[in-house]
Design an enzyme around this catalytic site. Structure first.
Site, mmCIF file in Angstrom:
data_model
loop_
_atom_site.group_PDB
_atom_site.id
_atom_site.type_symbol
_atom_site.label_atom_id
_atom_site.label_comp_id
_atom_site.label_asym_id
_atom_site.label_seq_id
_atom_site.Cartn_x
_atom_site.Cartn_y
_atom_site.Cartn_z
ATOM 1 N N ASP A 149 -7.065 4.144 -4.511
ATOM 2 C CA ASP A 149 -7.737 3.928 -3.217
ATOM 3 C C ASP A 149 -8.379 5.280 -2.905
ATOM 4 O O ASP A 149 -8.632 6.078 -3.836
ATOM 5 C CB ASP A 149 -6.718 3.493 -2.141
ATOM 6 N N LYS A 203 0.871 -1.183 0.000
ATOM 7 C CA LYS A 203 0.000 0.000 0.000
ATOM 8 C C LYS A 203 0.901 1.224 0.000
ATOM 9 O O LYS A 203 2.032 1.155 0.481
ATOM 10 C CB LYS A 203 -0.891 0.021 1.248
HETATM 11 P P1 NDP Z 1 -13.120 7.314 -2.864
HETATM 12 O O1 NDP Z 1 -12.048 8.317 -2.641
HETATM 13 O O2 NDP Z 1 -13.662 7.121 -4.229
HETATM 14 O O3 NDP Z 1 -14.341 7.584 -1.881
HETATM 15 C C1 NDP Z 1 -14.158 7.614 -0.511
HETATM 16 C C2 NDP Z 1 -15.481 7.920 0.150
HETATM 17 O O4 NDP Z 1 -15.355 7.682 1.547
HETATM 18 C C3 NDP Z 1 -15.885 9.390 0.012
HETATM 19 O O5 NDP Z 1 -17.273 9.472 0.022
HETATM 20 C C4 NDP Z 1 -15.278 10.000 1.257
HETATM 21 O O6 NDP Z 1 -15.879 11.203 1.687
HETATM 22 C C5 NDP Z 1 -15.527 8.916 2.273
HETATM 23 N N1 NDP Z 1 -14.503 9.029 3.323
HETATM 24 C C6 NDP Z 1 -13.179 8.905 3.185
HETATM 25 N N2 NDP Z 1 -12.542 9.127 4.333
HETATM 26 C C7 NDP Z 1 -13.511 9.419 5.220
HETATM 27 C C8 NDP Z 1 -13.513 9.735 6.585
HETATM 28 N N3 NDP Z 1 -12.360 9.806 7.281
HETATM 29 N N4 NDP Z 1 -14.710 9.961 7.186
HETATM 30 C C9 NDP Z 1 -15.872 9.883 6.487
HETATM 31 N N5 NDP Z 1 -15.937 9.589 5.185
HETATM 32 C C10 NDP Z 1 -14.786 9.356 4.565
HETATM 33 O O7 NDP Z 1 -12.500 5.930 -2.314
HETATM 34 P P2 NDP Z 1 -12.972 4.438 -2.609
HETATM 35 O O8 NDP Z 1 -14.432 4.381 -2.831
HETATM 36 O O9 NDP Z 1 -12.058 3.887 -3.631
HETATM 37 O O10 NDP Z 1 -12.605 3.727 -1.234
HETATM 38 C C11 NDP Z 1 -13.529 3.563 -0.164
HETATM 39 C C12 NDP Z 1 -13.068 2.423 0.743
HETATM 40 O O11 NDP Z 1 -12.972 1.221 0.000
HETATM 41 C C13 NDP Z 1 -11.671 2.625 1.372
HETATM 42 O O12 NDP Z 1 -11.657 2.007 2.646
HETATM 43 C C14 NDP Z 1 -10.761 1.811 0.435
HETATM 44 O O13 NDP Z 1 -9.572 1.422 1.072
HETATM 45 C C15 NDP Z 1 -11.667 0.642 0.121
HETATM 46 N N6 NDP Z 1 -11.380 -0.121 -1.085
HETATM 47 C C16 NDP Z 1 -11.275 0.484 -2.304
HETATM 48 C C17 NDP Z 1 -11.025 -0.279 -3.438
HETATM 49 C C18 NDP Z 1 -10.993 0.322 -4.801
HETATM 50 O O14 NDP Z 1 -10.840 -0.437 -5.771
HETATM 51 N N7 NDP Z 1 -11.151 1.616 -4.966
HETATM 52 C C19 NDP Z 1 -10.808 -1.725 -3.344
HETATM 53 C C20 NDP Z 1 -11.017 -2.273 -2.025
HETATM 54 C C21 NDP Z 1 -11.275 -1.482 -0.952
HETATM 55 P P3 NDP Z 1 -15.083 12.600 1.600
HETATM 56 O O15 NDP Z 1 -15.165 12.997 0.165
HETATM 57 O O16 NDP Z 1 -15.776 13.518 2.526
HETATM 58 O O17 NDP Z 1 -13.656 12.315 2.050
HETATM 59 O O1 2IT Z 2 -7.842 -1.955 -1.036
HETATM 60 C C1 2IT Z 2 -7.748 -2.389 -2.202
HETATM 61 O O2 2IT Z 2 -7.847 -3.595 -2.445
HETATM 62 C C2 2IT Z 2 -7.568 -1.427 -3.287
HETATM 63 N N1 2IT Z 2 -7.556 -0.228 -3.032
HETATM 64 C C3 2IT Z 2 -7.364 -1.904 -4.692
HETATM 65 C C4 2IT Z 2 -5.927 -2.272 -4.919
HETATM 66 C C5 2IT Z 2 -5.557 -2.633 -6.329
HETATM 67 O O3 2IT Z 2 -4.357 -2.883 -6.520
HETATM 68 O O4 2IT Z 2 -6.400 -2.677 -7.220
#
Ligand code: NDP
Ligand code: 2IT
Length: 453
Positions: free
Chosen positions: A167, A127
């Site tokens: 992420d 990461k």
């Molecule tokens: P984005 O940046 O697209 O969206 C994040 C969302 O979560 C936003 O709505 C954001 O709101 C909110 N958020 C982030 N931090 C906080 C906080 N501290 N308190 C409240 N709300 C918060 O990210 P993703 O959708 O890609 O990721 C979301 C989750 O999924 C994370 O935990 C990530 O690690 C996990 N994940 C993502 C993957 C991917 O492929 N993208 C794969 C697997 C897991 P705001 O705009 O206000 O910050």
């Molecule tokens: O938490 C996760 O699995 C991710 N943010 C996606 C990682 C990736 O390499 O696609």
């Protein structure tokens, strides 16, 4: 030493080395659930597997300096935590958020090892990211930051060594700027980053993969209990990549998602979230969930500062199932008690470690509750990243249907593997034990095969 003494000694060593609360939380969740396999098989203790696993193979830290629109210097910290390469090239996302520090990235990198192992595909765990805050930055500032970040990151990544992706705070736009700089610095046009644009090496269905995968996993979990998603009212937190495509797939499965949130507040839309409006506001206008509420009659917006102290308002909405898809520790014991008393009977984690240890214990203690832990439920994103790597190394592009079909199969396999492993180790129905043991076993056995290196 007994398995439980071994586990406690390792957790103690984490506490002694550094004050890293979220890494310790992630390690506690994994290590405690490994007791059955560590009791049954002494080889892991003999080969000091846990001692090795809790220390990243390499940590890169670097200074990032970029010029803002006023010509002023801005300085951030950049990181890449290369945790384990036992099963393949390091793989895992990049997070741009002011809360990013080494503790946070160690938790995320540690989780990634087991998640990636569970997919059944060749990938190590890593990461990275920065404490850079993308909020309020201009397009040009985002571009300059991504370029400056890549100036250092490019030295430690590569298509067969370490493959970053997105992420929180890193989506298609940021991957584009980073890929452009990587290409310019190295001269390589290859699969070193995933989540790329569709006309320059990206995979169809990667954008959708985490959310779709999480719903496929939930479908398997509910089917096993002779239930289904059809007609289920679902609470979803977050409003980013994972939340949006969880909502899209929930509709396709006949469920009704009724909430979205961000760090400022949440929206309850009892008629069901308007997906097209949500995409327009988040993906095109880069707006907030409050903008959604303004544009939608009947949607109710609650500001975060009005939440009951110590709780997340989004979980106060009555629902059948919940999909935490924002961030770590967004669902605590009080939240899950509220959800449960309002009728919620399943949680699938789209985010990484969204539930606290106490909330997980509560869910596992209820016979009528189904809990899909993050490592298993959200593995569809990284699995599809690996499908992108496969396409890049063969210079090909598969159709949306082809990738989606493979994703669906991977999520079914992850569920079945986790379910069967839990049963084998006498914890039937406990997918935390099942997924952690299944993920651990592959990595640990590979480490033993590779010798002490
Ligand atoms: P984005 O940046 O697209 O969206 C994040 C969302 O979560 C936003 O709505 C954001 O709101 C909110 N958020 C982030 N931090 C906080 C906080 N501290 N308190 C409240 N709300 C918060 O990210 P993703 O959708 O890609 O990721 C979301 C989750 O999924 C994370 O935990 C990530 O690690 C996990 N994940 C993502 C993957 C991917 O492929 N993208 C794969 C697997 C897991 P705001 O705009 O206000 O910050
Ligand atoms: O938490 C996760 O699995 C991710 N943010 C996606 C990682 C990736 O390499 O696609």
């Amino acid at each position: 030493m007994s398995a439980s003494s071994y586990i406690n000694a390792i957790l103690e060593s984490i506490k002694i080395r550094a004050n890293e609360p979220v890494f310790l939380q992630a390690a506690t969740e994994v290590l405690k659930s490994l007791e059955p396999i560590l009791s049954a098989e002494k080889k892991y203790q003999e080969h000091a597997i846990l001692e090795q696993l809790i220390i990243p193979e390499k940590i890169h830290t670097f200074r990032v300096i970029y010029c803002d629109d006023k010509g002023k210097a801005n300085v951030n910290l950049g990181y890449r935590v290369q945790f384990s390469s036992a099963l393949g090239p390091y793989k895992g996302g990049l997070r741009f958020h002011p809360s990013v520090n080494l503790d946070l990235l160690k938790f995320l990198g540690f989780e990634q090892i087991f998640k990636n192992s569970l997919t059944g595909l060749m990938m190590g765990g890593a990461k990275g990211g920065s404490d850079f805050d993308p909020k309020g930055k201009s397009e040009a500032e985002i571009m300059r930051f991504c370029q400056a970040f890549m100036l250092n990151l490019s030295k430690v990544i590569g298509a067969t060594t370490d493959v970053p992706a997105g992420d929180i705070g890193v989506g298609g736009r940021e991957i584009g700027y980073m890929f452009g700089m990587y290409k310019k610095l190295t001269g390589f046009y290859d699969g070193t980053l995933t989540g790329k644009g569709l006309n320059w090496g990206g995979s169809l269905a990667r954008t959708e993969a985490t959310g779709y995968g999480c719903v496929y996993f939930t479908d398997e979990m509910l089917k096993k209990a002779k239930q289904g998603l059809e007609g289920k009212v679902c609470a979803v937190s977050g409003s980013g990549n994972v939340a949006i495509y969880t909502i899209e797939k929930l509709y396709q499965m006949g469920a009704k998602p009724v909430t979205i949130s961000d760090s400022n507040g949440f929206v309850y839309d009892k008629n069901g979230i308007d997906l097209e409006l949500l995409k327009e506001i988040k993906e095109v206008k880069r707006g907030r969930v409050s903008d959604y509420a303004k544009a939608r009659k009947d949607a109710v917006y609650t500001e975060a500062k009005a939440y009951k102290k110590g709780t997340n308002g989004v979980w106060s909405v009555p629902c059948d199932g919940a999909f935490p898809s924002a961030t770590q520790n967004e669902l605590n014991l009080e939240d899950i008690k509220t959800l449960y008393s309002n009728g919620c009977r399943f949680v699938s984690e789209g985010a990484n470690m969204p539930s606290t240890l106490e909330a997980i214990d509560f869910m596992l203690s209820k016979k009528d509750f189904h809990f899909g832990p993050a490592k298993a439920a959200n593995a569809g994103g990284v699995a599809t990243s690996q499908l992108e790597m496969q396409q890049n190394s063969s210079m090909s592009q598969w159709s949306f249907e082809e990738v989606d079909k493979k994703l669906h199969k991977i999520m079914k396999n992850i569920f079945n593997n986790s379910y069967e492993t839990a049963k084998e180790f006498k914890h039937a129905g406990n997918l935390v034990v099942g997924s952690n043991i299944a993920g651990f076993k592959k990595v640990a056995d590979a480490m033993i095969d590779h010798g002490y290196i």
